[in-house]
Structures are given as C-alpha cells and as structure tokens.
Design a protein around this motif. Structure first.
Motif, PDB file in Angstrom:
ATOM      1  N   GLY A 249       0.798  -1.223   0.000  1.00 11.03           N
ATOM      2  CA  GLY A 249       0.000   0.000   0.000  1.00 11.03           C
ATOM      3  C   GLY A 249       0.827   1.268   0.000  1.00 11.03           C
ATOM      4  O   GLY A 249       0.376   2.316  -0.466  1.00 11.03           O
ATOM      5  N   SER A 250       2.057   1.204   0.541  1.00 11.15           N
ATOM      6  CA  SER A 250       2.892   2.400   0.626  1.00 11.15           C
ATOM      7  C   SER A 250       3.726   2.627  -0.630  1.00 11.15           C
ATOM      8  O   SER A 250       4.474   3.598  -0.703  1.00 11.15           O
ATOM      9  N   ASN A 251       3.616   1.731  -1.631  1.00 11.71           N
ATOM     10  CA  ASN A 251       4.442   1.875  -2.831  1.00 11.71           C
ATOM     11  C   ASN A 251       4.128   3.142  -3.595  1.00 11.71           C
ATOM     12  O   ASN A 251       5.027   3.866  -4.025  1.00 11.71           O
ATOM     13  N   ASN A 252       2.856   3.410  -3.803  1.00  7.38           N
ATOM     14  CA  ASN A 252       2.458   4.591  -4.561  1.00  7.38           C
ATOM     15  C   ASN A 252       2.557   5.850  -3.719  1.00  7.38           C
ATOM     16  O   ASN A 252       2.843   6.924  -4.240  1.00  7.38           O
ATOM     17  N   GLU A 253       2.317   5.713  -2.421  1.00  5.40           N
ATOM     18  CA  GLU A 253       2.378   6.834  -1.497  1.00  5.40           C
ATOM     19  C   GLU A 253       3.074   6.359  -0.216  1.00  5.40           C
ATOM     20  O   GLU A 253       2.444   5.720   0.634  1.00  5.40           O
ATOM     21  N   PRO A 254       4.371   6.658  -0.067  1.00  5.34           N
ATOM     22  CA  PRO A 254       5.122   6.156   1.094  1.00  5.34           C
ATOM     23  C   PRO A 254       4.525   6.518   2.441  1.00  5.34           C
ATOM     24  O   PRO A 254       4.682   5.768   3.414  1.00  5.34           O
ATOM     25  N   ASN A 255       3.801   7.632   2.511  1.00  2.17           N
ATOM     26  CA  ASN A 255       3.224   8.016   3.803  1.00  2.17           C
ATOM     27  C   ASN A 255       2.189   7.020   4.299  1.00  2.17           C
ATOM     28  O   ASN A 255       1.841   7.008   5.481  1.00  2.17           O
ATOM     29  N   SER A 256       1.696   6.148   3.418  1.00  2.00           N
ATOM     30  CA  SER A 256       0.773   5.096   3.856  1.00  2.00           C
ATOM     31  C   SER A 256       1.442   4.157   4.859  1.00  2.00           C
ATOM     32  O   SER A 256       0.753   3.465   5.606  1.00  2.00           O
ATOM     33  N   GLY A 257       2.762   4.139   4.862  1.00  2.00           N
ATOM     34  CA  GLY A 257       3.495   3.296   5.814  1.00  2.00           C
ATOM     35  C   GLY A 257       3.924   4.036   7.071  1.00  2.00           C
ATOM     36  O   GLY A 257       4.717   3.511   7.860  1.00  2.00           O
ATOM     37  N   ALA A 258       3.386   5.222   7.295  1.00  2.00           N
ATOM     38  CA  ALA A 258       3.802   6.024   8.453  1.00  2.00           C
ATOM     39  C   ALA A 258       3.522   5.328   9.773  1.00  2.00           C
ATOM     40  O   ALA A 258       4.263   5.491  10.749  1.00  2.00           O
TER      41      ALA A 258
END
Length: 361
Positions: A249-258
């Motif tokens: 899930g964080s691949n397109n938007e790294p902040n998803s892995g916050a």
C-alpha cells in the motif's frame, strides 16, 4: 454486505451507484454480488478455482508452473504481473522488554548487519519462489516511483564477512563447536517466530535458520497461530525476532506506511513505544520521523522523492527491518470474465464496477 469471519466477505450491488456504462447505458456495477473468499490452504484455494467456485485467484510462484499447465484444460488464463509490491523481512525486537544480553545484541548495528550478510536471499528466491523473484533492498517495492535505486543488497550470503564484522565487535567464533559467543561468553541464540499457514514464511524461516547456523548462531524457529503472533508483536513482548510481510500500500504513497515507520506508530514493529516505560527513541528513528513529517508537507514530486530516498537510506543503513526478497506476482482469471486490464498497482481488476460475465454466444 455480509462478513463470515475467517471465511468470506460478500458485497452486494449498490443500485444507486452513480456510474453508467457509456456504451450500454446500464448503471454499474454489472454483478449483483462480489465475494472475497479466504482459504488458508493454497491447495484448497486452487481446487475451488478449478471447480468453478471462484473466478479470480492469486497464484504463488510455487504453483505458477502447474497453473500454466492446467490453464487450457480448465479454461483460464495465467497473468504475469511482474514483481510483487509486498515486502518480506526479518526483524529483531529492539524494545527494553527484551532482557540482557539479547537486548544488547539486537541493538548492536554490527549484529544486525552481520545477520543481513549471512542470509542467502538467492536461496530464498530459488527454493521459496521457484526462482521467480529478486532480492529486496528497500521498504518500498520495485514498482514504486519513490524507490531509491541506489540501495542494493547482495543476493548471495557472505558468512565470512558477517563473522569478520562480529569478531570486530566483541563476538568470537569457536571453530571446534561452530558456536558464536559474545564478549561475556554467552552463546548467541534467539527465537524466531512467524505465523503458521504461510508456506513462504515457513520455508524462509528454515533457510534463515540454516544460514545463521553457519556463523554459529542457533535459531529456534517456531510457528504461532496468527492472532497470537500479532498480539505479541503489537505489545512488543514475549518475542525476540520475527518474519513478516507487509502489503504494498505504501508503494504509490510512502506516507501510507507512516504507522510502521513513525516512532509513535501503532505498527512500529521493531520497538512499539506504547506501554513501554522509559522507551528509547533513537536518533535514526527521529530522523525517519522527520522524513515522514516533511513528506506530507511537500507537494513537489522531485522534492518528495529526495525525502523518501533519505528515509530508505536510513532504513537500509540501520536495518530495523532486514529485507529478504520479493516474488513475482501471478493471477489466474476465468476466460469468460470481462472488464479485466493489467495494471501496475491494481492487478487485473482496476475497476470492480466494470467486471462482467461474457456472453456464451
């Protein structure tokens, strides 16, 4: 909609959905029901698919060759979607809940570096993914536009260099017994956990245990029921090290892995601060926090890329999570299913509203 825990989730058609097919003038979605089934056993999943009880099935690399052979007979197509966006890794519990001397070992960067060097990622690729994979160097998958391509991990293990680093940092290797000791003559061993039911993690755990035995480290590899496993991780208690995977899930938007990477995140796997008295926040954790704060405050892609490159570099150097390998992704779809399209991030179904059953005529 209906949910049967551990079995299936059933979605029903929304008659008020706004979108209309321009060609047919029919209101979408086409299907009245969409069912996601959960089957713990890969073999059972395949049998359900072949018995026409499902229409779309994720195929593991271990089953890809068999699926290809059966595709014509059972009227389906196997799609190669390239490298998976999921990340697989091993990590150590860095929290103060771990007693000495293991707390000191796990929090020693040289120890984590040696562990990474001792792991034979190529063996994992060959034996777990049937050669259909690649070494993983970053918290982001190979498909991410934010991937820091300067970070590279060797696929082959280097136990000689691993031992050299360990001996330079107070450990010593007994050639007769093939055992590693710390500076206080404690035998180096730890318990490695994973969840039962994941063939890939089970095999990876066996390979890692064998790899670390080559540098004198005894690994007690154990499998737990999933909820038990996750409970220990979330509390940061009653475990020393683990193997896990996270979806992309964080691949397109790294902040998803916050929630994983910020030190106050609930999924800060390697050192959850909640409920831990006098929890330590390391300088590199603070630096990662800053990356995620700056990342959401910055709109320009190139500037964000630099910020998340720094985040990946911090993870690569400090190794709170030691990444292993990514497999290729395969999906089988029945030939009478329409509305499919191969995409980079959404697999074969970028828009579930447009799925339909082809006419037999």
């Amino acid at each position: 909609s209906k949910i049967q825990r551990g079995e299936r989730i059933e979605f029903t058609r929304n008659p008020l959905y706004y979108e209309i097919d321009e060609q047919t003038q029919r209101r979408l979605p086409y299907f009245d029901r969409l069912i996601y089934s959960y089957v713990q056993d890969d073999s059972a999943d395949i049998f359900k698919f072949l018995a026409k009880e499902s229409d779309i099935l994720a195929i593991s690399p271990a089953n890809a060759a068999l699926a290809k052979q059966l595709s014509k007979k059972y009227n389906f197509k196997l799609h190669d979607l390239g490298t998976s966006n999921n990340t697989n890794f091993i990590w150590f519990n860095l929290s103060k809940n771990v007693p000495a001397p293991k707390y000191q070992w796990f929090n020693n960067l040289a120890f984590r570096e040696a562990i990474s060097l001792a792991i034979d990622r190529q063996s994992i690729i060959n034996n777990v993914f049937q050669g259909l994979g690649s070494p993983l160097s970053s918290a982001l998958g190979e498909n991410s536009p934010f991937l820091n391509k300067d970070l590279k991990v060797n696929a082959k293990a280097n136990p000689g260099l691993a031992l050299k680093i360990l001996t330079a940092n107070g450990f010593h290797f007994d050639q007769k017994t093939k055992t590693l000791y710390d500076r206080d003559n404690n035998k180096v061993s730890f318990e490695l956990l994973s969840n039962s039911g994941s063939r890939e993690r089970e095999l990876s755990g066996v390979i890692i245990s064998s790899n670390l035995a080559e540098i004198g480290i005894k690994v007690n590899f154990k499998l737990l029921e999933f909820n038990n496993y996750v409970g220990r991780i979330m509390q940061g208690q009653n475990y020393e090290a683990g193997i896990l995977g996270l979806t992309g899930g964080s691949n397109n938007e790294p902040n998803s892995g916050a929630n994983v990477w910020r030190s106050d995140g609930r999924l800060h796997l390697f050192d959850p601060k909640q409920g831990q008295p006098n929890a330590l926040t390391r300088d590199w954790e603070i630096a990662i926090n800053d990356c995620f704060i700056k990342g959401v405050q910055t709109l320009d892609f190139n500037q964000r890329k630099k910020i998340y490159d720094e985040f990946q570099s911090l993870v690569f150097y400090h190794k709170p999570l030691i990444y292993l390998a990514s497999s290729k992704t395969f999906v089988a779809t029945k030939n009478d299913l329409g509305g499919l399209r191969k995409t980079r991030y959404a697999g074969m179904v970028p828009d579930i509203a447009k799925l339909y059953r082809k006419s037999k005529n």
